[in-house]
Design a protein around this motif. Structure first.
Motif, short mmCIF file in Angstrom:
data_model
loop_
_atom_site.label_atom_id
_atom_site.label_comp_id
_atom_site.label_asym_id
_atom_site.label_seq_id
_atom_site.Cartn_x
_atom_site.Cartn_y
_atom_site.Cartn_z
N MET A 1 0.85 -1.18 0.00
CA MET A 1 0.00 0.00 0.00
C MET A 1 0.89 1.24 0.00
N THR A 2 0.62 2.12 -0.93
CA THR A 2 1.35 3.38 -1.00
C THR A 2 0.40 4.51 -0.66
N THR A 3 0.76 5.29 0.36
CA THR A 3 -0.06 6.45 0.70
C THR A 3 0.64 7.71 0.19
N LEU A 4 -0.16 8.57 -0.39
CA LEU A 4 0.36 9.80 -0.98
C LEU A 4 -0.47 10.98 -0.51
N ASN A 5 0.12 12.16 -0.57
CA ASN A 5 -0.69 13.34 -0.33
C ASN A 5 -1.33 13.75 -1.66
N ARG A 6 -2.16 14.78 -1.62
CA ARG A 6 -2.90 15.19 -2.82
C ARG A 6 -1.96 15.58 -3.97
N ARG A 7 -0.91 16.31 -3.69
CA ARG A 7 0.03 16.73 -4.73
C ARG A 7 0.74 15.53 -5.35
N GLU A 8 1.20 14.61 -4.52
CA GLU A 8 1.90 13.42 -5.02
C GLU A 8 0.98 12.56 -5.88
N PHE A 9 -0.28 12.43 -5.46
CA PHE A 9 -1.24 11.64 -6.23
C PHE A 9 -1.51 12.31 -7.57
N ALA A 10 -1.64 13.62 -7.56
CA ALA A 10 -1.85 14.37 -8.81
C ALA A 10 -0.66 14.16 -9.76
N GLU A 11 0.54 14.23 -9.24
CA GLU A 11 1.74 14.02 -10.07
C GLU A 11 1.78 12.60 -10.62
N LEU A 12 1.41 11.63 -9.80
CA LEU A 12 1.40 10.23 -10.23
C LEU A 12 0.50 10.05 -11.45
N GLY A 14 -0.66 12.58 -13.41
CA GLY A 14 -0.50 13.63 -14.41
C GLY A 14 -1.69 14.57 -14.50
N VAL A 15 -2.31 14.82 -13.36
CA VAL A 15 -3.44 15.76 -13.31
C VAL A 15 -3.12 16.87 -12.32
N THR A 16 -4.03 17.81 -12.17
CA THR A 16 -3.83 18.92 -11.26
C THR A 16 -4.37 18.59 -9.87
N GLY A 17 -3.90 19.36 -8.89
CA GLY A 17 -4.41 19.23 -7.53
C GLY A 17 -5.91 19.46 -7.44
N PRO A 18 -6.44 20.49 -8.13
CA PRO A 18 -7.89 20.70 -8.11
C PRO A 18 -8.68 19.50 -8.66
N MET A 19 -8.10 18.78 -9.63
CA MET A 19 -8.79 17.59 -10.15
C MET A 19 -8.88 16.53 -9.07
N VAL A 20 -7.80 16.33 -8.33
CA VAL A 20 -7.82 15.36 -7.23
C VAL A 20 -8.83 15.80 -6.17
N ARG A 21 -8.87 17.08 -5.87
CA ARG A 21 -9.84 17.61 -4.91
C ARG A 21 -11.26 17.32 -5.39
N HIS A 22 -11.52 17.48 -6.68
CA HIS A 22 -12.84 17.19 -7.26
C HIS A 22 -13.19 15.72 -7.08
#
Length: 80
Positions: A1-12, A14-22
């Motif tokens: 299991m890999t846990t990431l913050n919102r920015r890291e997940f967005a980078e993984l 290739g989307v923006t932070g706001p997309m992850v927030r959505h």
């Protein structure tokens, strides 16, 4: 299991932070460990990606245009 913050997940992905927030607001699994509401979001990447795949499949099934087309008979096809 890999846990990431919102920015890291967005980078993984290739989307923006706001997309992850959505996605989180739409129900993607994410946690805010800690007491305060402003604690950083922690995302289990495996669980979140599974959620995204299921969401995409559901979306495709729901909006696939060919599903709404009438079936064509051999006579109909011959006229084309």
């Amino acid at each position: 299991m890999t846990t990431l913050n919102r920015r890291e997940f967005a980078e993984l992905l290739g989307v923006t932070g706001p997309m992850v927030r959505h996605w989180i607001k739409a129900g993607m699994p994410a946690e805010r460990p800690g007491v305060a509401g402003n604690a950083p979001v922690v995302i289990n990447s495996v669980t979140a990606i599974r959620w995204l795949v299921r969401r995409a499949v559901h979306h495709e099934r729901r909006y696939t245009p060919c599903r709404d087309l009438p079936e064509l008979s051999a006579e109909d096809l011959a006229r084309l």
